[in-house]
Design a protein around this motif. Sequence first.
Motif, PDB file in Angstrom:
ATOM      1  N   THR A  85       2.117  17.826  35.227  1.00  0.00           N
ATOM      2  CA  THR A  85       3.192  18.380  36.473  1.00  0.00           C
ATOM      3  C   THR A  85       3.255  17.110  37.310  1.00  0.00           C
ATOM      4  O   THR A  85       2.506  16.819  38.123  1.00  0.00           O
ATOM      5  CB  THR A  85       2.834  19.550  37.071  1.00  0.00           C
ATOM      6  N   PRO A  86       4.325  16.542  37.376  1.00  0.00           N
ATOM      7  CA  PRO A  86       4.755  15.195  38.280  1.00  0.00           C
ATOM      8  C   PRO A  86       4.426  15.704  39.858  1.00  0.00           C
ATOM      9  O   PRO A  86       4.935  16.741  40.255  1.00  0.00           O
ATOM     10  CB  PRO A  86       5.990  14.576  37.966  1.00  0.00           C
ATOM     11  N   ARG A  87       3.728  15.046  40.540  1.00  0.00           N
ATOM     12  CA  ARG A  87       3.627  15.164  41.951  1.00  0.00           C
ATOM     13  C   ARG A  87       4.660  14.339  42.508  1.00  0.00           C
ATOM     14  O   ARG A  87       5.291  13.494  42.081  1.00  0.00           O
ATOM     15  CB  ARG A  87       2.345  14.718  42.401  1.00  0.00           C
ATOM     16  N   PHE A  88       5.084  14.824  43.847  1.00  0.00           N
ATOM     17  CA  PHE A  88       6.269  14.267  44.781  1.00  0.00           C
ATOM     18  C   PHE A  88       5.541  12.685  45.027  1.00  0.00           C
ATOM     19  O   PHE A  88       6.480  11.730  45.027  1.00  0.00           O
ATOM     20  CB  PHE A  88       6.291  14.956  45.807  1.00  0.00           C
TER      21      PHE A  88
ATOM     22  N   ASP B  63       7.947  19.322  34.102  1.00  0.00           N
ATOM     23  CA  ASP B  63       6.585  18.947  33.352  1.00  0.00           C
ATOM     24  C   ASP B  63       7.019  17.979  32.211  1.00  0.00           C
ATOM     25  O   ASP B  63       8.111  17.799  31.711  1.00  0.00           O
ATOM     26  CB  ASP B  63       6.100  20.277  32.637  1.00  0.00           C
ATOM     27  N   ILE B  64       5.951  17.427  31.811  1.00  0.00           N
ATOM     28  CA  ILE B  64       5.910  16.222  30.879  1.00  0.00           C
ATOM     29  C   ILE B  64       4.881  16.848  30.061  1.00  0.00           C
ATOM     30  O   ILE B  64       3.368  16.845  30.227  1.00  0.00           O
ATOM     31  CB  ILE B  64       5.462  15.040  31.526  1.00  0.00           C
ATOM     32  N   GLU B  65       5.053  16.661  28.574  1.00  0.00           N
ATOM     33  CA  GLU B  65       3.961  16.644  27.662  1.00  0.00           C
ATOM     34  C   GLU B  65       3.645  15.214  27.081  1.00  0.00           C
ATOM     35  O   GLU B  65       4.597  14.508  26.756  1.00  0.00           O
ATOM     36  CB  GLU B  65       4.599  17.485  26.457  1.00  0.00           C
ATOM     37  N   VAL B  66       2.065  15.275  27.432  1.00  0.00           N
ATOM     38  CA  VAL B  66       1.691  13.701  26.864  1.00  0.00           C
ATOM     39  C   VAL B  66       0.969  14.168  25.401  1.00  0.00           C
ATOM     40  O   VAL B  66       0.092  15.088  25.163  1.00  0.00           O
ATOM     41  CB  VAL B  66       0.450  13.183  27.660  1.00  0.00           C
ATOM     42  N   ARG B  67       1.461  13.572  24.302  1.00  0.00           N
ATOM     43  CA  ARG B  67       1.147  13.659  22.980  1.00  0.00           C
ATOM     44  C   ARG B  67       0.146  12.440  22.646  1.00  0.00           C
ATOM     45  O   ARG B  67       0.426  11.169  22.779  1.00  0.00           O
ATOM     46  CB  ARG B  67       2.261  13.794  21.953  1.00  0.00           C
ATOM     47  N   THR B  68      -0.820  12.877  22.257  1.00  0.00           N
ATOM     48  CA  THR B  68      -2.041  11.669  21.826  1.00  0.00           C
ATOM     49  C   THR B  68      -2.499  11.698  20.349  1.00  0.00           C
ATOM     50  O   THR B  68      -2.791  12.862  19.844  1.00  0.00           O
ATOM     51  CB  THR B  68      -3.325  11.740  22.934  1.00  0.00           C
ATOM     52  N   TYR B  69      -2.317  10.619  19.798  1.00  0.00           N
ATOM     53  CA  TYR B  69      -2.613  10.217  18.284  1.00  0.00           C
ATOM     54  C   TYR B  69      -3.538   9.122  18.049  1.00  0.00           C
ATOM     55  O   TYR B  69      -3.569   8.376  19.159  1.00  0.00           O
ATOM     56  CB  TYR B  69      -1.641  10.176  17.720  1.00  0.00           C
ATOM     57  N   ILE B  70      -4.011   9.125  16.938  1.00  0.00           N
ATOM     58  CA  ILE B  70      -4.933   7.891  16.678  1.00  0.00           C
ATOM     59  C   ILE B  70      -4.125   7.084  15.571  1.00  0.00           C
ATOM     60  O   ILE B  70      -3.428   7.679  14.515  1.00  0.00           O
ATOM     61  CB  ILE B  70      -6.168   8.208  16.125  1.00  0.00           C
ATOM     62  N   SER B  71      -3.475   5.881  15.573  1.00  0.00           N
ATOM     63  CA  SER B  71      -2.723   5.250  14.741  1.00  0.00           C
ATOM     64  C   SER B  71      -3.372   4.124  13.991  1.00  0.00           C
ATOM     65  O   SER B  71      -2.639   3.715  13.052  1.00  0.00           O
ATOM     66  CB  SER B  71      -1.498   4.735  15.508  1.00  0.00           C
TER      67      SER B  71
ATOM     68  N   TYR C  15      -2.152   5.919  19.880  1.00  0.00           N
ATOM     69  CA  TYR C  15      -0.983   6.093  20.385  1.00  0.00           C
ATOM     70  C   TYR C  15      -0.372   7.226  21.074  1.00  0.00           C
ATOM     71  O   TYR C  15      -0.864   8.478  20.670  1.00  0.00           O
ATOM     72  CB  TYR C  15      -0.215   6.006  18.977  1.00  0.00           C
ATOM     73  N   GLN C  16       0.373   7.055  21.995  1.00  0.00           N
ATOM     74  CA  GLN C  16       0.865   8.097  22.858  1.00  0.00           C
ATOM     75  C   GLN C  16       2.021   8.363  23.294  1.00  0.00           C
ATOM     76  O   GLN C  16       2.718   7.179  23.387  1.00  0.00           O
ATOM     77  CB  GLN C  16      -0.003   8.129  24.283  1.00  0.00           C
ATOM     78  N   GLU C  17       2.749   9.440  23.439  1.00  0.00           N
ATOM     79  CA  GLU C  17       4.063   9.519  23.815  1.00  0.00           C
ATOM     80  C   GLU C  17       4.011  10.691  24.929  1.00  0.00           C
ATOM     81  O   GLU C  17       3.145  11.640  25.234  1.00  0.00           O
ATOM     82  CB  GLU C  17       4.940  10.256  22.754  1.00  0.00           C
ATOM     83  N   LEU C  18       5.162  10.187  25.832  1.00  0.00           N
ATOM     84  CA  LEU C  18       5.617  11.236  26.878  1.00  0.00           C
ATOM     85  C   LEU C  18       6.800  11.872  26.605  1.00  0.00           C
ATOM     86  O   LEU C  18       7.718  11.223  26.302  1.00  0.00           O
ATOM     87  CB  LEU C  18       5.845  10.671  28.212  1.00  0.00           C
ATOM     88  N   TRP C  19       6.972  13.187  26.672  1.00  0.00           N
ATOM     89  CA  TRP C  19       8.053  13.995  26.494  1.00  0.00           C
ATOM     90  C   TRP C  19       8.551  14.933  27.465  1.00  0.00           C
ATOM     91  O   TRP C  19       7.617  15.472  28.141  1.00  0.00           O
ATOM     92  CB  TRP C  19       7.892  15.095  25.170  1.00  0.00           C
TER      93      TRP C  19
END
Length: 131
Positions: A7-10, A68-76, A86-90
């Motif tokens: 959850t991004p802060r101000f 809100d932002i989802e951080v998805r984390t993988y191993i590439s 490897y990571q993505e923000l959604w």
Amino acid sequence: MFSEIVTPRFSDTDALGHINNTMIPVWFEGARNPVFKLFTPEMNLKAWPLILAKIDVNFEAQIYYGKDIEVRTYISRIGGSSFDVYQELWQENNRVSFGTAVMVHFDYRSQSSAKIPDDIKKQLSRHNVEL
């Protein structure tokens, strides 16, 4: 895949009202904790076995405060002594950023890389993604 909601802060915003670009590497690092725990379940810094060798961050869209932002984390990639996270923000079903961190299994006593144990490689491979 590991997933975490941020959850991004101000205070994460910039003068234009968007999320500051410097926050993305911070969020990516925080979302790597489940990967760190594969190597050090107790997260003991005195027995820390990893170093960060490189990060790349790509920005695809503006990121907004109040959503809100989802951080998805993988191993590439899994090598002998290093691996890529490897990571993505959604945000609102849109990929807004992605990046890769090269992590090295490291022996601080000898100041050199160390082979990743086979059992940890197996655990890492459960989160593999093909790019």
